[in-house]
Design a protein around this motif. Structure first.
Motif, mmCIF file in Angstrom:
data_model
loop_
_atom_site.group_PDB
_atom_site.id
_atom_site.type_symbol
_atom_site.label_atom_id
_atom_site.label_comp_id
_atom_site.label_asym_id
_atom_site.label_seq_id
_atom_site.Cartn_x
_atom_site.Cartn_y
_atom_site.Cartn_z
ATOM 1 N N VAL A 1 1.541 -0.967 -0.091
ATOM 2 C CA VAL A 1 0.618 -1.342 0.980
ATOM 3 C C VAL A 1 0.620 -0.185 1.974
ATOM 4 O O VAL A 1 1.668 0.199 2.491
ATOM 5 N N LEU B 1 1.833 -5.664 -7.218
ATOM 6 C CA LEU B 1 1.532 -4.963 -5.974
ATOM 7 C C LEU B 1 2.494 -3.791 -5.862
ATOM 8 O O LEU B 1 3.703 -3.967 -5.744
ATOM 9 N N TYR C 1 -4.240 -2.035 -0.366
ATOM 10 C CA TYR C 1 -3.302 -2.691 -1.281
ATOM 11 C C TYR C 1 -3.481 -2.043 -2.651
ATOM 12 O O TYR C 1 -4.541 -2.189 -3.264
ATOM 13 N N LEU D 1 -3.102 -11.922 -3.991
ATOM 14 C CA LEU D 1 -2.329 -11.337 -2.903
ATOM 15 C C LEU D 1 -1.841 -12.414 -1.943
ATOM 16 O O LEU D 1 -0.727 -12.333 -1.422
ATOM 17 N N LYS E 1 0.644 -12.032 1.211
ATOM 18 C CA LYS E 1 -0.179 -11.075 1.958
ATOM 19 C C LYS E 1 -1.435 -11.790 2.430
ATOM 20 O O LYS E 1 -1.860 -12.769 1.838
#
Length: 70
Positions: free
Chosen positions: A7, A4, A24, A41, A46
């Motif tokens: 965001v 990741l 994302y 995620l 998340k």
């Protein structure tokens, strides 16, 4: 690999009120579907929700999960 990167949160006003967007940005070398991305995620802590779309950016080996809450 599943990383990741970022965001992004932002608002738009396309419908009757405010639309809340969360994107994302993920770097990956795997071919994942939208359900696999959401599951991974969630493992990272998340919680993507709302209307979800998956967009692939092949030249950068990235995928973007776009979520919208109306």
């Amino acid at each position: 690999m599943f990383e990741l990167i970022e965001v992004r949160n932002y608002n738009t006003h396309h419908r009757y009120g405010t639309d809340w967007h969360t994107d994302y940005i993920i770097k990956t070398d795997k071919n994942l579907n939208i359900h696999q991305v959401i599951e991974r995620l969630q493992v990272l802590g998340k919680n993507p929700c709302g209307e979800c779309k998956l967009r692939k950016v092949d030249e950068r080996n990235e995928i973007i999960l776009e979520t919208i809450m109306y």
